[in-house]
Design a protein around this motif. Structure first.
Motif, PDB file in Angstrom:
ATOM      1  N   HIS A  91     -19.139 -24.762  -8.397  1.00  0.00           N
ATOM      2  CA  HIS A  91     -18.132 -23.787  -8.805  1.00  0.00           C
ATOM      3  C   HIS A  91     -18.757 -22.617  -9.553  1.00  0.00           C
ATOM      4  CE1 HIS A  91     -14.549 -21.968 -10.513  1.00  0.00           C
ATOM      5  NE2 HIS A  91     -15.089 -22.107 -11.702  1.00  0.00           N
ATOM      6  N   GLU A  92     -19.728 -22.905 -10.410  1.00  0.00           N
ATOM      7  CA  GLU A  92     -20.340 -21.844 -11.202  1.00  0.00           C
ATOM      8  C   GLU A  92     -20.989 -20.784 -10.314  1.00  0.00           C
ATOM      9  OE1 GLU A  92     -20.855 -25.056 -11.597  1.00  0.00           O
ATOM     10  OE2 GLU A  92     -19.822 -25.451 -13.506  1.00  0.00           O
ATOM     11  N   VAL A  93     -21.600 -21.231  -9.210  1.00  0.00           N
ATOM     12  CA  VAL A  93     -22.225 -20.301  -8.286  1.00  0.00           C
ATOM     13  C   VAL A  93     -21.163 -19.484  -7.558  1.00  0.00           C
ATOM     14  CG1 VAL A  93     -23.710 -20.084  -6.251  1.00  0.00           C
ATOM     15  CG2 VAL A  93     -24.221 -21.813  -7.987  1.00  0.00           C
ATOM     16  N   LEU A  94     -20.110 -20.161  -7.106  1.00  0.00           N
ATOM     17  CA  LEU A  94     -19.016 -19.472  -6.431  1.00  0.00           C
ATOM     18  C   LEU A  94     -18.415 -18.394  -7.329  1.00  0.00           C
ATOM     19  CD1 LEU A  94     -17.271 -22.607  -4.911  1.00  0.00           C
ATOM     20  CD2 LEU A  94     -18.269 -20.762  -3.582  1.00  0.00           C
ATOM     21  N   LYS A  95     -18.132 -18.762  -8.561  1.00  0.00           N
ATOM     22  CA  LYS A  95     -17.506 -17.839  -9.506  1.00  0.00           C
ATOM     23  C   LYS A  95     -18.396 -16.620  -9.755  1.00  0.00           C
ATOM     24  CE  LYS A  95     -15.590 -17.683 -14.207  1.00  0.00           C
ATOM     25  NZ  LYS A  95     -15.334 -18.480 -15.434  1.00  0.00           N
ATOM     26  N   ARG A  96     -19.670 -16.873  -9.945  1.00  0.00           N
ATOM     27  CA  ARG A  96     -20.616 -15.795 -10.198  1.00  0.00           C
ATOM     28  C   ARG A  96     -20.645 -14.806  -9.036  1.00  0.00           C
ATOM     29  NH1 ARG A  96     -26.274 -18.138 -10.363  1.00  0.00           N
ATOM     30  NH2 ARG A  96     -25.167 -19.616 -11.703  1.00  0.00           N
ATOM     31  N   ASP A 144     -10.190 -18.514  -6.842  1.00  0.00           N
ATOM     32  CA  ASP A 144     -10.995 -18.511  -8.074  1.00  0.00           C
ATOM     33  C   ASP A 144     -11.261 -19.911  -8.606  1.00  0.00           C
ATOM     34  OD1 ASP A 144     -11.091 -15.718  -8.139  1.00  0.00           O
ATOM     35  OD2 ASP A 144      -9.136 -15.608  -9.109  1.00  0.00           O
ATOM     36  N   ARG A 145     -10.562 -20.923  -8.085  1.00  0.00           N
ATOM     37  CA  ARG A 145     -10.732 -22.293  -8.584  1.00  0.00           C
ATOM     38  C   ARG A 145     -11.544 -23.178  -7.640  1.00  0.00           C
ATOM     39  NH1 ARG A 145      -5.255 -21.330  -9.244  1.00  0.00           N
ATOM     40  NH2 ARG A 145      -4.659 -22.893  -7.704  1.00  0.00           N
ATOM     41  N   LEU A 146     -11.998 -22.615  -6.539  1.00  0.00           N
ATOM     42  CA  LEU A 146     -12.762 -23.403  -5.572  1.00  0.00           C
ATOM     43  C   LEU A 146     -14.001 -24.009  -6.223  1.00  0.00           C
ATOM     44  CD1 LEU A 146     -12.614 -21.033  -2.471  1.00  0.00           C
ATOM     45  CD2 LEU A 146     -11.306 -23.130  -2.831  1.00  0.00           C
ATOM     46  N   GLY A 147     -14.251 -25.274  -5.902  1.00  0.00           N
ATOM     47  CA  GLY A 147     -15.439 -25.941  -6.416  1.00  0.00           C
ATOM     48  C   GLY A 147     -15.244 -26.655  -7.735  1.00  0.00           C
ATOM     49  N   GLU A 181     -30.480 -17.132  -8.530  1.00  0.00           N
ATOM     50  CA  GLU A 181     -31.519 -17.720  -9.374  1.00  0.00           C
ATOM     51  C   GLU A 181     -31.940 -19.108  -8.884  1.00  0.00           C
ATOM     52  OE1 GLU A 181     -29.734 -17.672 -13.225  1.00  0.00           O
ATOM     53  OE2 GLU A 181     -30.145 -15.547 -13.556  1.00  0.00           O
ATOM     54  N   GLY A 182     -31.977 -19.290  -7.553  1.00  0.00           N
ATOM     55  CA  GLY A 182     -32.413 -20.560  -6.985  1.00  0.00           C
ATOM     56  C   GLY A 182     -31.350 -21.627  -6.879  1.00  0.00           C
ATOM     57  N   ASP A 183     -30.109 -21.308  -7.293  1.00  0.00           N
ATOM     58  CA  ASP A 183     -29.030 -22.300  -7.242  1.00  0.00           C
ATOM     59  C   ASP A 183     -28.456 -22.486  -5.845  1.00  0.00           C
ATOM     60  OD1 ASP A 183     -29.164 -22.847  -9.955  1.00  0.00           O
ATOM     61  OD2 ASP A 183     -27.799 -21.216 -10.474  1.00  0.00           O
ATOM     62  N   ALA A 184     -28.744 -21.570  -4.946  1.00  0.00           N
ATOM     63  CA  ALA A 184     -28.233 -21.635  -3.583  1.00  0.00           C
ATOM     64  C   ALA A 184     -29.162 -20.836  -2.682  1.00  0.00           C
ATOM     65  CB  ALA A 184     -26.801 -21.099  -3.524  1.00  0.00           C
TER      66      ALA A 184
END
Length: 286
Positions: A91-96, A144-147, A181-184
């Motif tokens: 979720h953090e990656v999606l949101k970013r 916005d809530r995905l993940g 930053e390497g998260d995906a």
């Protein structure tokens, strides 16, 4: 060693540029099925109607898609066509990405096979349908809530670029890669889309599960593709004694990892690969 398994990309490889299966491809598949050779699709596409349509086009009660490696290796289907393994985006990656990339034409693909948009956009829906994404849903603020825990989990985000704005892709890609930053991982399997998918899985990890299911090994496998999302798959097969083939329309990066090269997807390249590297052994053995 004879090839007993063919792992094939779909768009730009198994299909021509109009997303049809050529007659010479169908003929080659039929002969391969007669010899007991397994054909497994390994694609960025998700599970959906397109797989049923592909089986119908090939005919002969073929089981293409059972098993399968989908979503660039983030979704693996078993021999019944059911989900065996998934790798999803945090979720953090999606949101970013949603908050900071600043590109409106974006969709998400969930683990239930749905393609989700925040708002209705007919041009975007048409682009998705062109690549077999017909099971779409407009979800508004739920995007916005995905993940999040107890919310829908997704394989990744996909940024779409109509022809008139495709010159923006390099700049958007650079911005996305900086944010991750390497998260995906960022992939471009077809020119009009830029995808962000979870790290830790790819087509190579997916076909390793296929080997376990079907009892095959890399040195008896042919892998064929055209895009940057095929690099790990061809590299794994080539390094382990198998046959790695790049289509004539393949990106330069993939051609560097292929031992063999054939014509484009519009000029019978897929059937040519089977004629050169798969079928002769079985014909001689008859």
């Amino acid at each position: 060693m004879p090839v007993k398994l063919v792992c094939t990309d779909v768009d730009g490889t198994l299909l021509d540029s109009d997303h049809n299966v050529r007659e010479d491809t169908v003929k080659a598949i039929h002969e391969m099925l007669d010899y007991g050779i397994d054909v497994v699709v390994c694609t960025g596409r998700g599970n959906g109607q397109w797989l049923r349509d592909l089986r119908s086009t090939v005919g002969r009660d073929c089981t293409i898609g059972k098993p399968a490696v989908l979503r660039h290796g983030r979704l693996v289907l078993d021999k019944e066509g059911e989900t065996l393994e998934t790798t999803t985006l945090k979720h953090e990656v999606l949101k970013r990405l949603v908050q900071e990339v600043g590109h409106d034409m974006v969709v998400a693909h969930d683990t239930n096979g749905r393609t989700m948009l925040r708002d209705h956009d007919q041009k975007l829906l048409d682009m998705l349908a062109h690549f077999g994404n017909t099971d779409t849903e407009i979800i508004g603020d739920e995007f916005d809530r995905l993940g999040l825990p107890d919310e829908r989990q997704v394989f990744g985000l996909e940024f779409a670029f109509p022809e008139n704005v495709q010159e923006n892709i390099p700049a958007i890609r650079k911005k996305v890669e900086t944010l991750l930053e390497g998260d995906a991982v960022v992939l471009s399997a077809v020119p009009s889309f830029l995808e962000v998918v979870a790290a830790g899985a790819n087509k190579a990890t997916g076909i390793k599960r296929i080997f376990e299911m079907l009892g095959h090994v890399p040195h008896e496998t042919l892998a064929i593709g055209d895009g940057e999302n095929d690099v790990e798959m061809l590299q794994h097969i080539r390094e382990n004694g198998g046959v790695a083939v790049a289509m004539g329309n393949a990106v330069a990066k993939l051609k560097d990892h292929a031992e063999h090269h054939v014509s484009s997807n519009n000029d019978g390249g897929w059937a040519m690969a089977m004629e050169q590297h798969v079928l002769p052994h079985y014909r001689q053995a008859k």
